[in-house]
Motif scaffolding. Structure first.
Motif, PDB file in Angstrom:
ATOM      1  N   LEU A 124      -6.895  12.164  -3.933  1.00 21.67           N
ATOM      2  CA  LEU A 124      -8.324  12.175  -4.224  1.00 21.67           C
ATOM      3  C   LEU A 124      -9.081  11.245  -3.285  1.00 21.67           C
ATOM      4  N   PHE A 125      -8.544  10.078  -3.030  1.00 19.15           N
ATOM      5  CA  PHE A 125      -9.163   9.147  -2.091  1.00 19.15           C
ATOM      6  C   PHE A 125      -9.262   9.762  -0.700  1.00 19.15           C
ATOM      7  N   ALA A 126      -8.186  10.398  -0.244  1.00 18.46           N
ATOM      8  CA  ALA A 126      -8.180  11.018   1.090  1.00 18.46           C
ATOM      9  C   ALA A 126      -9.214  12.141   1.168  1.00 18.46           C
ATOM     10  N   ILE A 127      -9.312  12.964   0.124  1.00 22.02           N
ATOM     11  CA  ILE A 127     -10.276  14.068   0.110  1.00 22.02           C
ATOM     12  C   ILE A 127     -11.705  13.526   0.148  1.00 22.02           C
ATOM     13  N   LEU A 128     -11.985  12.522  -0.662  1.00 23.43           N
ATOM     14  CA  LEU A 128     -13.325  11.933  -0.676  1.00 23.43           C
ATOM     15  C   LEU A 128     -13.667  11.277   0.654  1.00 23.43           C
ATOM     16  N   LEU A 129     -12.703  10.626   1.262  1.00 25.99           N
ATOM     17  CA  LEU A 129     -12.925   9.987   2.557  1.00 25.99           C
ATOM     18  C   LEU A 129     -13.237  11.025   3.636  1.00 25.99           C
ATOM     19  N   LEU A 160       0.798  -1.214   0.000  1.00 29.20           N
ATOM     20  CA  LEU A 160       0.000   0.000   0.000  1.00 29.20           C
ATOM     21  C   LEU A 160       0.838   1.275   0.000  1.00 29.20           C
ATOM     22  N   PRO A 161       1.870   1.407   0.835  1.00 28.38           N
ATOM     23  CA  PRO A 161       2.686   2.634   0.791  1.00 28.38           C
ATOM     24  C   PRO A 161       3.363   2.837  -0.568  1.00 28.38           C
ATOM     25  N   GLU A 162       3.795   1.754  -1.192  1.00 26.09           N
ATOM     26  CA  GLU A 162       4.427   1.871  -2.508  1.00 26.09           C
ATOM     27  C   GLU A 162       3.405   2.362  -3.540  1.00 26.09           C
ATOM     28  N   LEU A 175       0.216   9.479  -6.427  1.00 29.79           N
ATOM     29  CA  LEU A 175      -0.095  10.558  -5.483  1.00 29.79           C
ATOM     30  C   LEU A 175      -1.463  11.199  -5.756  1.00 29.79           C
ATOM     31  N   ALA A 176      -1.789  11.416  -7.007  1.00 29.18           N
ATOM     32  CA  ALA A 176      -3.066  12.068  -7.321  1.00 29.18           C
ATOM     33  C   ALA A 176      -4.237  11.189  -6.882  1.00 29.18           C
ATOM     34  N   LEU A 177      -4.172   9.906  -7.153  1.00 32.50           N
ATOM     35  CA  LEU A 177      -5.242   8.995  -6.737  1.00 32.50           C
ATOM     36  C   LEU A 177      -5.341   8.921  -5.214  1.00 32.50           C
TER      37      LEU A 177
END
Length: 148
Positions: free
Chosen positions: A21-26, A8-10, A16-18
């Motif tokens: 975006l995932f963090a913002i949506l969450l 997951l960290p890799e 980075l963009a995905l």
């Protein structure tokens, strides 16, 4: 499962963009759900509004435009233009502070502010029909047409 967690960290570093975006949506999803927990009014489905109508005698206020109200509205609903909606000065509303008040509009999106105004004016039981008149019609519940 462990293999996925190790990669997951890799993945996040390579995309980075995905990841952003995932963090913002969450965060937006969690904020919306937390906001729903703390608001003082409740959302109703068409089925739960039907139960409320059968149990109590709620005041149903339709904040749709007059043309939309005349096309279809919940039987017994009173049409009040959003621009004229003021719970502190309208006599009909001030008499109904102890009644359940249900706010409806065409699609259920524009009534949250009106619900907050009712709460501020001292109304204890405020509800909003989720999906508005569209949801009511999609549930194949009866509608009235015309001005009343």
């Amino acid at each position: 499962m462990n293999d996925v967690l190790h990669k997951l960290p890799e993945f996040a570093g390579n995309h980075l963009a995905l990841s952003a975006l995932f963090a913002i949506l969450l965060v937006a999803l969690v904020a919306g759900e937390v906001g729903a927990l703390f608001r003082k009014w409740k959302m109703l489905t068409p089925a739960s509004l039907t139960q409320l109508i059968n149990r109590d005698t709620p005041l149903i206020i339709d904040l749709s435009a007059s043309a939309d109200f005349e096309k279809a509205h919940i039987p017994g609903a009173k049409n009040v233009a959003m621009s004229q909606f003021d719970p502190e000065t309208q006599k009909d509303l001030s008499k109904a502070k102890e009644l359940p008040v249900v706010l409806v509009d065409k699609d259920g999106r524009g009534v949250g502010k009106a619900a907050n105004r009712l709460i501020k004016a001292g109304f204890a039981r405020v509800f909003v029909l989720d999906g508005g008149t569209y949801a009511w019609q999609n549930a194949q519940l009866p509608v009235a047409k015309g001005k009343k």
